[in-house]
Motif scaffolding. Structure first.
Motif, PDB file in Angstrom:
ATOM      1  N   ARG A 525       0.827  -1.205   0.000  1.00 44.89           N
ATOM      2  CA  ARG A 525       0.000   0.000   0.000  1.00 44.89           C
ATOM      3  C   ARG A 525       0.870   1.267   0.000  1.00 44.89           C
ATOM      4  N   LEU A 526       1.985   1.235   0.711  1.00 42.62           N
ATOM      5  CA  LEU A 526       2.891   2.389   0.729  1.00 42.62           C
ATOM      6  C   LEU A 526       3.464   2.670  -0.659  1.00 42.62           C
ATOM      7  N   LYS A 527       3.715   1.601  -1.420  1.00 41.75           N
ATOM      8  CA  LYS A 527       4.206   1.785  -2.790  1.00 41.75           C
ATOM      9  C   LYS A 527       3.166   2.481  -3.650  1.00 41.75           C
ATOM     10  N   VAL A 528       1.910   2.071  -3.492  1.00 39.08           N
ATOM     11  CA  VAL A 528       0.811   2.687  -4.250  1.00 39.08           C
ATOM     12  C   VAL A 528       0.698   4.162  -3.881  1.00 39.08           C
ATOM     13  N   LEU A 529       0.750   4.458  -2.592  1.00 36.88           N
ATOM     14  CA  LEU A 529       0.631   5.843  -2.129  1.00 36.88           C
ATOM     15  C   LEU A 529       1.816   6.685  -2.600  1.00 36.88           C
ATOM     16  N   ARG A 530       3.000   6.072  -2.618  1.00 38.86           N
ATOM     17  CA  ARG A 530       4.178   6.803  -3.096  1.00 38.86           C
ATOM     18  C   ARG A 530       4.005   7.194  -4.557  1.00 38.86           C
ATOM     19  N   ASN A 531       3.492   6.275  -5.341  1.00 36.38           N
ATOM     20  CA  ASN A 531       3.263   6.559  -6.757  1.00 36.38           C
ATOM     21  C   ASN A 531       2.225   7.668  -6.929  1.00 36.38           C
ATOM     22  N   GLN A 532       1.197   7.646  -6.077  1.00 37.97           N
ATOM     23  CA  GLN A 532       0.168   8.689  -6.134  1.00 37.97           C
ATOM     24  C   GLN A 532       0.763  10.051  -5.771  1.00 37.97           C
ATOM     25  N   GLN A 533       1.636  10.059  -4.756  1.00 37.75           N
ATOM     26  CA  GLN A 533       2.249  11.319  -4.333  1.00 37.75           C
ATOM     27  C   GLN A 533       3.137  11.899  -5.441  1.00 37.75           C
ATOM     28  N   ILE A 534       3.901  11.044  -6.102  1.00 38.73           N
ATOM     29  CA  ILE A 534       4.775  11.490  -7.196  1.00 38.73           C
ATOM     30  C   ILE A 534       3.934  12.037  -8.348  1.00 38.73           C
ATOM     31  N   SER A 535       2.866  11.309  -8.681  1.00 35.77           N
ATOM     32  CA  SER A 535       1.991  11.749  -9.773  1.00 35.77           C
ATOM     33  C   SER A 535       1.308  13.061  -9.427  1.00 35.77           C
ATOM     34  N   TRP A 536       0.887  13.226  -8.167  1.00 31.21           N
ATOM     35  CA  TRP A 536       0.263  14.482  -7.733  1.00 31.21           C
ATOM     36  C   TRP A 536       1.252  15.629  -7.872  1.00 31.21           C
ATOM     37  N   SER A 537       2.477  15.387  -7.471  1.00 29.48           N
ATOM     38  CA  SER A 537       3.514  16.416  -7.540  1.00 29.48           C
ATOM     39  C   SER A 537       3.789  16.815  -8.985  1.00 29.48           C
ATOM     40  N   GLN A 538       3.825  15.836  -9.882  1.00 27.76           N
ATOM     41  CA  GLN A 538       4.109  16.108 -11.296  1.00 27.76           C
ATOM     42  C   GLN A 538       2.946  16.791 -12.001  1.00 27.76           C
ATOM     43  N   SER A 539       1.736  16.598 -11.481  1.00 27.20           N
ATOM     44  CA  SER A 539       0.554  17.157 -12.147  1.00 27.20           C
ATOM     45  C   SER A 539       0.341  18.643 -11.863  1.00 27.20           C
TER      46      SER A 539
END
Length: 1103
Positions: A525-539
């Motif tokens: 789950r932490l991996k999924v959240l990390r990916n979401q955080q990176i995508s949010w930052s890039q967006s």
């Protein structure tokens, strides 16, 4: 410093050899050598004294030493006068009487004291009868007196006259007060003014802290108190002033703590505090503070630890103690003591260092002593780094400024002392209590902050965007100060947010949910959240609420991760202990980030660079990115500048795969409309879909990504079936194969969950990035030459190019998967990859046939670039791109002849030949082909004819019984793909030994070969016989055999050189590292032409 040294200094100050230096240059030199500041007025008066009033502030080489001697005299006089003035200021009003001022004139002017000079001083004052400030008198005391020396009678008369002047002045003051009492309007004005100043000082306390209110400068809290003159350099005086301010602030905070603890009522605190300030100042001036400390209010009350316990030792002493501790740790290890017992022994010893008197009085005395010690140590540290003194000064100065800002927080003295102590020394992220006593301080500080914030609402950062115009007006140093302020503010609001996530009401549900998960589920789950955080930052999204939801859940999961890590060292780990540990992680992370930022911005010498950093930090704070919380909770990976090229190459690869998936979805949805669009319009549609995909990825809505692809994806195999196992899984399986000595196939794709192509790319990317960064950080990788490491970038770019060459997603996915495991082509690919190679050939065959039937031209994809000189990775990539483009042309040529209707006639003719005749004819064609020169147009036509005939003969040889022409085409193409893979793998295997010049030549040769239509791989597989296949297999077996013999021989060499006993005790990992290093040395010798070594090596191997 000798005469020659001073002349050298003069030459350095006068690089253009004008023959003189200015007062400003002299001032800068003095500030760099004196510990205390010296005023520009003293410099100017010294120059006038030595060089004359007509010198215009210029000092010649001959006068330089005399001017420096005069400045030293003035500095010494001013310092002594200051302390004498303080002794006469027994009321603490910062002023003395006229009679005392006369006494100081007499003392410092001695026998030359002149009433003429004294009268000049009185006449220069606005109010001759008013008491005297030090700033009024200091220059007069340093200047030489003018006029005749005064007699005793004259001095006596002057003293009597001064008494009369002061008496009249006091009488006038009383009369004015009486007039004010009689004048109601003036009384009201006085009251209004008093009320205004009271409110102004209250605002100053609220906005700028207690010290700003106590040492009131008369300005509003919002007034710009910075000097209008911009500042671009840091001097030793600045560092000393900043050090003094730091300890003045600490002293003020401690006195306030004493007032707070000793006051019976809250309303008494301010009065007690003011009394404490006056008494401390008076006792310090008299030199009796240590003797009279017990009489100060609150001095006998205890703090939670000694001052050293709160702040730690000064940096140099702390570093020395750590070095001694490491030596002791090593000694105890050699004695056989366990690590846990060593930690306890070291902690016990350190407890003795920080134990002692914990009273406020003792802390005040220790604070004054610490100030002297740190000031001395800082000056020594800067002087010891003379070659980089400006950088050393800036580092010290900006560390101190940050400490000033930390002292403006509203915490009590213990918390502030701990925060400042931690900021004094570089910290380690997530260190353990056993080997880092600052970790204990971080957790104690966390405990205080968590307790203080319980039940309080979350503080959000103000939206105070920086004003670009104001920044442009600031000097370089002022800009860097502004940057520090932004960083400190960002850290403050990060801590506030983390505290809220740890003990706020909103986090309770997430904490319960996290507690119920298994360790593996939390990790996933932490991996999924990390990916979401990176995508949010890039967006660049403004939806901070979504980010807060991600981080709140991540913090809850991370708390459970930390709980598991703490359990082996404690029987019970409470929620409070976990929260303290997590907040301490954030504090340490912020310390590490500040040190990295300091190193970055100190080196900036251009204002625009610093302004860019200010705006970046300002934006991150206002938008509440909370990057440090992300780093702690999500394990957001820090990518260094050296690693960025690798990550960028990986990002491009996955972006290309996503584009191919989105293109497939658009083709299916739009149908004929897509075909009618030009390339520019298609790119626009794809770009829109990319934005949607990025947004869904950022929100974690992976299931919804299917809508971007359409139903077509359901009819296709899963992503794993197409690309194959992940790289880390493949490498793990390969190691296992080597261990057991037999080939293994990858596990069935059906065993792994499948959502949709875009969703399945997310974890695959995460895992590949993580594996790559682990590889980059590993010791074995760091021991490899840089050019060997950077081959990883070349391989990633080749994988990307594979995906870019193919428009069909299935084809691109299959080819990318096969090239990920390209080096396996040199041996035997595992069964599933052999099946993929066949599927790839079939897909390419059918796609081209469909394009022919629909009369759609085959689009050639060109990607050529010319690297810059010195870019070895670029030249390697460019050359291999050209090879892959030739491979593309070869496949196209083969399919062109196999799918051409005219092939039927040639095949009928070939069918009349016997097997031996066909074999003999293919050998003849191969010989003829080698003799042709394709630069000659006639030979080129012969080449095409030979190729057509070879295709027909080979096709007949493959076609038997009911075998379809499609099957013949597919198997022939599959064999070509295998051969091309082997060729590419061999090139990559040896490419690091090819020089840049050789690569440039090879690149041009490849371009010429493509231009001429050379397809030698096609000829090789067409003219391939069973004997040649067996020969290839034999060569492969021999290579494997001698590779194993080489490893055995080199291992034996290492065993002999290390000693058998040491070798047997060595870990397998260390043995492998040594073996790889030795193999590299042998390989390098052979490559450099050390044939004697090569011959001996082969001889020993054969034996």
């Amino acid at each position: 410093m000798g005469l020659q040294d001073f002349m050298t200094v003069f030459s350095n100050l006068d690089p253009s050899c004008k023959g003189f230096v200015t007062s400003h240059q002299v001032l800068e030199f003095c500030q760099s050598i004196y510990h205390s500041s010296i005023s520009v007025e003293q410099i100017e008066h010294a120059i006038t004294q030595i060089c004359g009033s007509t010198s215009s502030g210029r000092v010649s080489r001959q006068q330089f030493i005399a001017v420096l001697e005069e400045i030293e005299r003035r500095r010494s006089v001013e310092e002594q006068a200051y302390w004498d003035f303080q002794a006469l200021d027994y009321k603490g009003t910062n002023r003395i009487s006229l009679k005392d001022a006369l006494m100081m004139f007499r003392e410092f002017h001695g026998d030359r004291f002149s009433l003429y000079t004294w009268k000049e001083f009185l006449q220069s004052r606005d109010d001759p009868g008013e008491q005297v400030y030090f700033d009024e008198i200091r220059l007069w005391l340093c200047n030489y007196p003018s006029g005749e020396p005064a007699s005793k009678d004259q001095i006596t008369q002057e003293e009597e006259q001064l008494i009369k002047i002061q008496s009249r002045h006091q009488s006038d003051t009383i009369n004015k007060l009486k007039q004010i009492q009689d004048d109601k309007e003036e009384i009201q004005e006085y009251l209004d003014n008093a009320q205004y100043n009271a409110q102004r000082r209250r605002n100053k306390w609220d906005k700028q802290g207690l010290e700003a209110m106590l040492f009131d400068d008369g300005l509003e809290a919002d007034d710009d108190t910075t000097s209008t003159k911009s500042k671009d350099t840091i001097t030793m005086s600045d560092v000393n002033d900043a050090m003094t301010q730091k300890y003045d602030k600490l002293k003020s905070k401690l006195l306030w703590e004493m007032a707070k603890m000793s006051a019976a009522m809250e309303s008494d605190r301010h009065e007690i505090f003011q009394q404490l300030c006056r008494e401390e100042k008076q006792y310090s001036r008299e030199g009796s503070l240590q003797d009279r400390i017990g009489g100060l209010s609150g001095s006998r009350l205890d703090l939670i630890a000694t001052l050293t316990g709160l702040m730690g030792e000064v940096r140099s002493h702390d570093l020395k103690r750590k070095e001694q501790t490491e030596k002791k740790r090593e000694t105890l290890r050699q004695q056989g003591m366990k690590e846990q017992d060593i930690d306890k022994a070291i902690q016990t010893e350190y407890q003795g260092v920080i134990s002692g008197d914990t009273t406020c009085g003792a802390s005040l005395i220790n604070l004054i002593e610490r100030f002297k010690l740190e000031k001395e140590e800082t000056m020594m540290a800067v002087k010891s780094r003379a070659s980089m003194s400006s950088v050393a000064l800036e580092n010290e100065y900006y560390r101190l400024l940050r400490q000033h800002l930390l002292l403006t927080d509203e915490w009590g003295f213990p918390a502030l002392a701990m925060a400042v102590g931690l900021a004094e020394r570089p910290q380690q992220y997530r260190s353990t209590k056993g080997n880092d006593w600052d970790r204990n301080r971080s957790e104690q500080l966390s405990q205080i902050q968590l307790e203080d914030r319980k039940g309080r609402k979350l503080q959000h950062t103000p939206a105070d965007l920086v004003d670009s115009n104001k920044l442009d007006d600031l000097g370089l140093t002022d800009l860097k100060q502004h940057l520090i302020k932004e960083i400190v503010q960002k850290h403050f609001y990060e801590r506030e947010a983390m505290i809220n996530m740890l003990q706020g009401r909103e986090s309770e549900q997430q904490k319960k949910k996290a507690h119920q998960m298994s360790s593996q589920e939390r990790k996933k789950r932490l991996k999924v959240l990390r990916n979401q955080q990176i995508s949010w930052s890039q967006s660049n999204s403004d939806d901070t609420q979504h980010l807060h939801q991600i981080l709140t859940e991540a913090v809850a999961l991370y708390c459970e991760v930390r709980r598991e890590e703490l359990l082996p060292t404690a029987s019970i780990v409470t929620d409070n202990v976990v929260a303290e540990c997590v907040l301490a992680d954030l504090i340490q992370r912020q310390e590490v980030e500040y040190e990295a930022s300091l190193e970055q911005f100190v080196s900036k010498q251009v204002k625009s660079d610093v302004i860019f950093l200010i705006k970046k930090e300002n934006k991150m704070r206002i938008k509440e990115h909370f990057d440090n919380i992300s780093f702690v909770a999500l394990g957001t990976i820090e990518i260094s500048a050296e690693d960025k090229d690798y990550v960028d190459a990986l990002d491009v690869k996955y972006d290309t795969l996503r584009k191919n998936i989105l293109r497939m979805g658009l083709e299916y949805k739009m149908g004929t409309e897509w075909k009618q669009l030009n390339e520019k319009e298609r790119k626009k549609y794809i770009k829109e879909k990319e934005k949607e995909e990025r947004k869904l990825r950022g929100l974690g809505q992976l299931q919804d990504m299917e809508s971007l692809i359409g139903p077509k994806s359901k009819a296709l195999p899963s992503l794993r079936q197409l690309i194959g196992e992940e790289k880390s899984e493949y490498e793990k399986r390969l190691k296992e194969q080597r261990k057991i000595g037999q080939n293994q196939d990858e596990p069935p794709a059906e065993k792994f969950p499948h959502m949709n192509f875009l969703a399945d790319l997310v974890p695959r990317y995460d895992n590949e990035q993580e594996a790559m960064l682990i590889w980059l950080k590993s010791t074995s990788t760091k021991q490899l030459p840089v050019k060997t490491q950077r081959l990883k970038i070349v391989l990633l770019k080749l994988e990307t190019f594979c995906a870019q060459l193919e428009e069909d997603f299935e084809v691109s996915a299959l080819s990318v998967g096969l090239i990920e495991r390209l080096m396996a082509a040199l041996q035997n690919r595992h069964p599933k990859d052999q099946s993929r190679q066949y599927d790839l050939a079939m897909r390419r065959t059918r796609l081209r046939l469909a394009n022919l039937q629909q009369k759609e031209p085959t689009k050639k994809k060109e990607k050529s670039f010319t690297p810059e000189k010195g870019d070895l990775t670029g030249w390697q990539t460019a050359y291999l791109y050209e090879v892959m483009k030739r491979h593309y042309d070869e496949r196209e040529q083969l399919l062109k002849y196999l799918q051409d209707e005219s092939i039927t006639e040639l095949m009928e003719a070939a069918s009349e030949m016997s097997a031996d005749e066909r074999k003999s004819r293919l050998a003849e064609l191969q010989t003829k082909r080698r003799k042709l020169d394709l630069a000659n147009s006639g030979d080129k036509e012969d080449y095409i004819s030979i190729l057509e005939e070879a295709v027909a003969i080979s096709a007949i040889g493959r076609k038997s019984g009911r075998t379809s022409m499609e099957e013949v085409t597919v198997t022939t193409l599959r064999d070509l793909q295998d051969r091309q893979d082997r060729e590419l793998a061999k090139l990559i295997q040896n490419i690091e030994n090819v020089t840049e010049e050789q690569l440039e030549t090879k690149l041009e040769e490849e371009k010429d070969a493509r231009q001429q239509g050379t397809v030698h791989n096609v000829f090789d597989i067409l003219t391939q016989t069973d004997d040649s296949v067996k020969e290839d297999e034999l060569i492969l077996s021999l290579e494997k055999k001698y590779s194993r013999l080489q490893d055995s021989l080199l291992s034996e060499c290492l065993c002999q050189s290390c000693g058998k006993e040491s070798w047997d005790k060595m870990a397998e990992k260390d043995k492998l590292v040594k073996l790889v290093h030795l193999k590299e040395q042998v390989k390098d010798m052979i490559q450099k032409g050390n044939y004697l070594c090569n011959s001996i090596f082969k001889f020993i191997s054969l034996v």
